[in-house]
Design a protein around this motif. Structure first.
Motif, PDB file in Angstrom:
ATOM      1  N   SER A   6       0.818  -1.209   0.000  1.00 17.81           N
ATOM      2  CA  SER A   6       0.000   0.000   0.000  1.00 17.81           C
ATOM      3  C   SER A   6       0.848   1.252   0.000  1.00 17.81           C
ATOM      4  O   SER A   6       0.358   2.343  -0.258  1.00 17.81           O
ATOM      5  N   LYS A  13      -3.997  10.036  -5.075  1.00 21.66           N
ATOM      6  CA  LYS A  13      -5.236   9.871  -5.825  1.00 21.66           C
ATOM      7  C   LYS A  13      -6.196  10.995  -5.452  1.00 21.66           C
ATOM      8  O   LYS A  13      -6.530  11.171  -4.299  1.00 21.66           O
ATOM      9  N   VAL A  18     -11.238   9.975  -9.109  1.00 29.56           N
ATOM     10  CA  VAL A  18     -12.037   8.821  -8.731  1.00 29.56           C
ATOM     11  C   VAL A  18     -13.495   9.024  -9.096  1.00 29.56           C
ATOM     12  O   VAL A  18     -14.177   8.127  -9.580  1.00 29.56           O
ATOM     13  N   TYR A  46      -1.921  -1.847  -9.587  1.00 28.08           N
ATOM     14  CA  TYR A  46      -1.680  -1.100  -8.359  1.00 28.08           C
ATOM     15  C   TYR A  46      -0.468  -0.177  -8.456  1.00 28.08           C
ATOM     16  O   TYR A  46      -0.186   0.587  -7.533  1.00 28.08           O
ATOM     17  N   GLY A  78      -5.207   3.221  -8.174  1.00 25.52           N
ATOM     18  CA  GLY A  78      -6.110   4.179  -7.570  1.00 25.52           C
ATOM     19  C   GLY A  78      -6.910   5.030  -8.524  1.00 25.52           C
ATOM     20  O   GLY A  78      -7.739   5.825  -8.090  1.00 25.52           O
ATOM     21  N   PRO A  82      -9.659   2.540  -5.132  1.00 25.35           N
ATOM     22  CA  PRO A  82      -8.457   2.407  -4.304  1.00 25.35           C
ATOM     23  C   PRO A  82      -7.869   1.004  -4.449  1.00 25.35           C
ATOM     24  O   PRO A  82      -8.591   0.022  -4.643  1.00 25.35           O
ATOM     25  N   ASN A  83      -6.564   0.906  -4.362  1.00 23.88           N
ATOM     26  CA  ASN A  83      -5.900  -0.375  -4.583  1.00 23.88           C
ATOM     27  C   ASN A  83      -6.416  -1.492  -3.679  1.00 23.88           C
ATOM     28  O   ASN A  83      -6.530  -2.639  -4.106  1.00 23.88           O
TER      29      ASN A  83
END
Length: 344
Positions: A6, A13, A18, A46, A78, A82-83
């Motif tokens: 992570s 991001k 998004v 990712y 992202g 989100p990953n």
């Protein structure tokens, strides 16, 4: 390195990106069939901008091998979700493909952490390939993913996972005199040898080393440490033989999507992904070899590797307790360690 992914990529991001991406995902459950029978797939990885080139090669190879019938639109980490939510988005059909890492969904799948890499589970590429291809781990993972509505293609073996320190370390005894940054699973092994450990995220490595808050860290290979400019303050690198490849990624496809793809194109995807996975691993090898000249290389004795393998059994056992399937995977790993002489 289950808790590291992570933090592997430092890009930010934005909410606006998004929001736009969610709007673009309104209809992605099945591959888009154009009039010329081109299949268009939406995929998220990712990783960030630093790997645009290597993923463009994957896109190009798929198009070339399919005579233009497969088109993959790849989004960076992202950009769509989100990953740590990629796996859920894949299962629901929000994403059609992902390039992922099981550590992200360890709480959603019983074999995910084992797949991504446990301390001393495998110690070289040949062991890892044997485990996947000959001892049944690849088939077990594929079946387990299928139960969750996901098609598993191939493993993508990563790079190194060793110790960078400010002073030479050539034994577990010498390591016990240092304070080492490590992930929880690695710490569980090292603490049995009196090694003081702490977990800090990668963005804090440079300051922690430069201020002597830590004496060393276990995170990646020479390339990773060089990219983070840690060679400016620490140049002793110790091959731990704790886990190589140091992580295992994957390329996953929504099962409903996969089943709608013609068989000949399924074969193209499988073959191209396997070739690309080998290419990607080789790039890790090349990058690390090029960066090694910036460090003084040390190694732990073989006897320490055997001691660490014994110590890792509690970590393995904790994963085995998750389910019968997880226990079966761990038994494959344990039997291989015995056959290779690393475990009594």
């Amino acid at each position: 390195m289950n808790n590291d992914k992570s933090f592997k990529n430092a890009w930010v991001k934005s909410f606006a990106v998004v929001t736009l991406a969610v709007g673009a995902l309104a209809q992605v459950d099945a591959p888009v069939m154009a009039q010329d029978e081109t299949i268009t797939l939406r995929m998220q990885r990712y990783t960030g901008t630093e790997e645009d080139k290597i993923f463009q090669r994957y896109v190009d190879k798929l198009s070339e091998a399919s005579d233009g019938r497969i088109k993959v639109n790849i989004f960076r980490g992202g950009e769509l979700v989100p990953n740590d939510q990629m796996f859920g988005a894949l299962r629901s059909g929000t994403l059609q493909m992902i390039y992922g890492y099981g550590g992200y969904w360890g709480g959603q799948m019983d074999t995910a952490i084992t797949e991504s890499g446990l301390p001393l589970a495998w110690t070289d590429l040949e062991e890892a390939k044997e485990l996947w291809n000959e001892r049944g781990l690849g088939e077990l993972l594929a079946n387990n993913y299928e139960k969750m509505g996901v098609h598993y293609t191939v493993p993508v073996f990563g790079g190194k996972f060793d110790l960078l320190s400010k002073e030479p370390v050539e034994s577990l005894e010498e390591m016990s005199e240092r304070k080492i940054r490590a992930t929880p699973s690695v710490a569980a092994v090292l603490e049995k040898f009196g090694v003081s450990t702490v977990y800090i995220p990668p963005q804090e490595f440079y300051i922690a080393l430069s201020t002597n808050a830590i004496d060393g860290l276990i995170y990646g290979g020479p390339y990773d440490y060089s990219v983070l400019k840690l060679n400016e303050i620490a140049t002793d690198y110790t091959n731990l033989n704790m886990l190589y490849p140091g992580f295992v990624d994957n390329v996953l496809i929504n099962k409903r999507v996969w089943d709608k793809i013609p068989e000949d194109l399924q074969n193209v995807i499988t073959d191209v992904t396997a070739e690309w996975a080998d290419y990607r691993h080789q790039k890790f090898v090349e990058w690390n070899e090029a960066a090694e000249e910036e460090f003084t290389i040390h190694s732990l004795p073989d006897s320490d590797q055997k001691r660490m393998t014994e110590a890792a059994q509690s970590v393995w056992d904790a994963e085995a307790e998750k389910s019968d399937t997880a226990a079966e995977a761990i038994e494959m790993i344990r039997q291989m360690a015995k056959d290779k002489g690393r475990l009594e």
